[in-house]
Design a protein around this motif. Structure first.
Motif, mmCIF file in Angstrom:
data_model
loop_
_atom_site.group_PDB
_atom_site.id
_atom_site.type_symbol
_atom_site.label_atom_id
_atom_site.label_comp_id
_atom_site.label_asym_id
_atom_site.label_seq_id
_atom_site.Cartn_x
_atom_site.Cartn_y
_atom_site.Cartn_z
ATOM 1 N N LEU A 1 3.081 10.586 -4.326
ATOM 2 C CA LEU A 1 4.523 10.533 -4.080
ATOM 3 C C LEU A 1 4.895 11.502 -2.962
ATOM 4 O O LEU A 1 4.480 12.657 -2.970
ATOM 5 C CB LEU A 1 5.279 10.922 -5.356
ATOM 6 N N LEU A 2 5.659 11.009 -1.995
ATOM 7 C CA LEU A 2 6.095 11.829 -0.871
ATOM 8 C C LEU A 2 7.618 11.833 -0.819
ATOM 9 O O LEU A 2 8.239 10.788 -0.595
ATOM 10 C CB LEU A 2 5.519 11.276 0.435
ATOM 11 N N ARG A 3 8.224 12.984 -1.054
ATOM 12 C CA ARG A 3 9.676 13.126 -0.910
ATOM 13 C C ARG A 3 9.984 13.385 0.562
ATOM 14 O O ARG A 3 9.280 14.154 1.218
ATOM 15 C CB ARG A 3 10.186 14.285 -1.768
ATOM 16 N N VAL A 4 11.022 12.754 1.078
ATOM 17 C CA VAL A 4 11.304 12.862 2.516
ATOM 18 C C VAL A 4 12.750 13.280 2.751
ATOM 19 O O VAL A 4 13.634 13.065 1.921
ATOM 20 C CB VAL A 4 11.014 11.536 3.252
ATOM 21 N N ASP A 5 12.951 13.899 3.917
ATOM 22 C CA ASP A 5 14.297 14.306 4.323
ATOM 23 C C ASP A 5 14.301 14.496 5.833
ATOM 24 O O ASP A 5 13.323 14.167 6.510
ATOM 25 C CB ASP A 5 14.725 15.597 3.592
ATOM 26 N N LEU B 1 7.021 2.192 7.152
ATOM 27 C CA LEU B 1 5.789 2.442 7.892
ATOM 28 C C LEU B 1 5.026 3.625 7.287
ATOM 29 O O LEU B 1 3.800 3.588 7.156
ATOM 30 C CB LEU B 1 6.098 2.720 9.367
ATOM 31 N N GLN B 2 5.769 4.653 6.911
ATOM 32 C CA GLN B 2 5.128 5.823 6.307
ATOM 33 C C GLN B 2 4.419 5.465 5.007
ATOM 34 O O GLN B 2 3.289 5.876 4.765
ATOM 35 C CB GLN B 2 6.176 6.916 6.045
ATOM 36 N N SER B 3 5.104 4.701 4.181
ATOM 37 C CA SER B 3 4.504 4.278 2.927
ATOM 38 C C SER B 3 3.262 3.415 3.162
ATOM 39 O O SER B 3 2.225 3.601 2.515
ATOM 40 C CB SER B 3 5.533 3.496 2.103
ATOM 41 N N ASP B 4 3.360 2.499 4.125
ATOM 42 C CA ASP B 4 2.234 1.615 4.418
ATOM 43 C C ASP B 4 1.021 2.390 4.929
ATOM 44 O O ASP B 4 -0.102 2.198 4.451
ATOM 45 C CB ASP B 4 2.639 0.575 5.465
ATOM 46 N N TYR B 5 1.222 3.240 5.921
ATOM 47 C CA TYR B 5 0.104 3.925 6.565
ATOM 48 C C TYR B 5 -0.518 5.004 5.674
ATOM 49 O O TYR B 5 -1.723 5.242 5.729
ATOM 50 C CB TYR B 5 0.546 4.540 7.890
ATOM 51 N N ALA B 6 0.309 5.681 4.864
ATOM 52 C CA ALA B 6 -0.203 6.764 4.022
ATOM 53 C C ALA B 6 -0.630 6.281 2.643
ATOM 54 O O ALA B 6 -1.253 7.034 1.889
ATOM 55 C CB ALA B 6 0.850 7.858 3.878
ATOM 56 N N ALA B 7 -0.281 5.034 2.303
ATOM 57 C CA ALA B 7 -0.594 4.473 0.976
ATOM 58 C C ALA B 7 -0.009 5.340 -0.134
ATOM 59 O O ALA B 7 -0.675 5.662 -1.116
ATOM 60 C CB ALA B 7 -2.096 4.298 0.801
ATOM 61 N N PHE C 1 10.268 3.584 -1.328
ATOM 62 C CA PHE C 1 9.515 2.645 -0.511
ATOM 63 C C PHE C 1 8.064 2.655 -1.001
ATOM 64 O O PHE C 1 7.481 3.722 -1.221
ATOM 65 C CB PHE C 1 9.573 3.046 0.968
ATOM 66 N N THR C 2 7.484 1.475 -1.163
ATOM 67 C CA THR C 2 6.110 1.369 -1.660
ATOM 68 C C THR C 2 5.235 0.632 -0.647
ATOM 69 O O THR C 2 5.740 -0.179 0.149
ATOM 70 C CB THR C 2 6.075 0.622 -3.009
#
Length: 500
Positions: free
Chosen positions: A403-407, A419-425, A468-469
């Motif tokens: 899980l990545l929290r973003v801001d 894109l972040q979710s896709d590339y970092a899985a 986002f997944t």
């Protein structure tokens, strides 16, 4: 009881003030950009007095917009661009030179010499940092050796050093308080993160007189109060944290293993590692998150020097977009980057490469390449640089980082987060309030002021807006990462061939 908190969010390109109520809701905000100076290639400077003026102006504007007075504010929290270095006269409060910004690469040769002399291992062991121009120590040393008479004046106790938080506190209190907190001190390359004190060996190495240095106080602490003349009544300064640590705190990443990423001028991914520092073997930095009472929280950090600044370059440098907001619209007009990969190494590469000589590179351009492909490649780069940091954290900690929290400003961009979710899985979570840096500073001040009893009070205020997944095949992801790493190698190879 006073129920409002004021956050000073002093960033790399603008000074901002946000006023929150005790529920963590934004009541008013104001922002002003300030001048960026580029006196030589790779050099970046700010006018510290302009920073102070814009910060005070936004504070007054926010109070006016909120219909509040200083007497309504329980405390001020300060969060700031880190590492940026200011030296000023003790007697007048005037800077002796423009501030040297964290992005500035003027001390590349100094850092290369430190590595050649085998000193980087000592620096890493004491500070958790790389020997890189990014940090304050070589910037401060440069000022002491290049401004006429500065070293002698510093030794005589006539000059003071501070990062931007210290500069603001000094002037807000009328010169009564010369202080910083551990999250900022830990970014100077002069502070021992294990003993939590200024390190005599490092001070000697960089020729920095101890009398220049600020006192280091806990992150949630009373740092004094503002002059009554500034806002009409004194206000307590109750919390101070570097911007990335403030964002981690604002995201309520209070447990070891919690991770957040901020998309600002740069990109910064931090993981809470708890009460003990974790040594990185994959190019991450070990640093201090915050100190509350006598308890210190440590973090691992990955630093991407150019993130949102790449979009600013498309706007201001190339002129192919009219606004940062337009980037998402243009990028969405193409299904992908058309094979274009953009490495925005304008000031070198940070985590995990730490290549100060690398420079920006565009790879894969054909006659069919359009501005939409280049804009899409810039968004890809923001996400792909973060993937490199996530992978480094996975290797260092053995944790999966699911899980990545973003801001940060660019986190409003749905395409970027997908894109972040896709590339970092990983699943990417955006909070309802993306102003987590300012909120983190306000929350720290709220703890000091007694508005919040403990961290559980802050957890109760957190709400999620979007999740986002991953939505691409593993093979597609692997192919993108392979080409991205080829583009990184191209940027590094180009830097090696500068002498001709």
């Amino acid at each position: 009881m006073k129920e409002y908190l004021m956050a000073f969010d002093q960033g790399t390109t603008s000074s901002r003030t946000i006023i929150f109520n005790k529920k963590g809701e934004i009541v008013a905000k104001a922002a002003r950009e300030f001048t960026q100076y580029f006196p030589e290639q790779g050099w970046v400077e700010h006018d510290a007095e302009e920073i102070l003026a814009t910060q005070l102006a936004t504070a007054k504007e926010a109070l006016r917009l909120a219909g509040l007075g200083a007497e309504d504010i329980a405390a001020i929290g300060i969060t700031n661009q880190r590492e940026t270095t200011v030296v000023w006269e003790r007697s007048t409060g005037k800077p002796i030179h423009k501030a040297i910004v964290w992005q500035c690469r003027r001390t590349e040769q100094d850092c290369t010499r430190l590595k050649q002399e085998g000193l980087e291992a000592v620096i890493r062991e004491k500070t958790g940092l790389a020997a890189d121009p990014y940090f304050s120590a070589t910037k401060l040393s440069w000022l002491l050796h290049h401004v006429d008479g500065a070293m002698a004046r510093a030794k005589a106790g006539e000059l003071l050093f501070g990062t931007i938080d210290t500069w603001l506190i000094y002037h807000l209190t009328g010169g009564k308080v010369h202080a910083t907190d551990p999250s900022n001190a830990a970014r100077t390359m002069l502070f021992n993160i294990h003993t939590r004190t200024w390190d005599d060996d490092l001070l000697k190495l960089f020729e920095v007189p101890r009398c220049m240095l600020p006192e280091v106080l806990p992150t949630a602490h009373t740092f004094g109060q503002t002059l009554p003349s500034l806002f009409g009544a004194p206000i307590i300064i109750g919390g101070v944290a570097g911007d990335q640590q403030a964002a981690l705190f604002g995201q309520c990443c209070f447990a070891a293993g919690d991770v957040k990423n901020t998309y600002g001028t740069g990109g910064f991914l931090l993981m809470n590692t708890g009460a003990a520092p974790v040594t990185s073997h994959n190019g991450l930095l070990t640093t201090i998150g915050w100190q509350i009472g006598d308890k210190t929280t440590y973090v691992l950090e990955g630093s991407v020097f150019i993130c949102g600044a790449a979009i600013q370059w498309l706007r201001d440098g190339l002129g192919i977009i009219a606004s940062s907001r337009e980037s998402a619209e243009i990028a969405a007009t193409v299904p992908d980057s058309g094979g274009v990969y953009f490495v925005p190494a304008f000031v070198g590469l940070g985590t995990p490469y730490w290549n100060a000589a690398a420079r920006g590179t565009l790879c894969g351009i054909t006659r069919g390449t359009t501005r939409a492909h280049i804009v899409r490649a810039a968004l890809d780069a923001m996400a792909l640089q973060t993937v490199d940091v996530v992978e480094a954290m996975r290797r260092d900690t053995g944790l999966e980082v699911p899980l990545l929290r973003v801001d940060g400003g660019a986190s409003v961009n749905d395409l970027l987060l997908q894109l972040q979710s896709d590339y970092a899985a990983v699943s990417v979570v955006r909070p309802a309030c993306i102003e987590t840096t300012a909120w983190g500073a306000a929350a720290l001040a709220g703890l000091t002021a007694g508005i919040y009893k403990d961290l559980s009070d802050l957890h109760a205020l957190t709400t999620t807006a979007s999740i986002f997944t991953p939505n691409i095949a593993p093979a597609t992801r692997k192919a993108h990462l392979a080409k991205w790493h080829k583009a990184i190698k191209a940027a590094e190879i180009f830097a090696e061939s500068e002498a001709f």
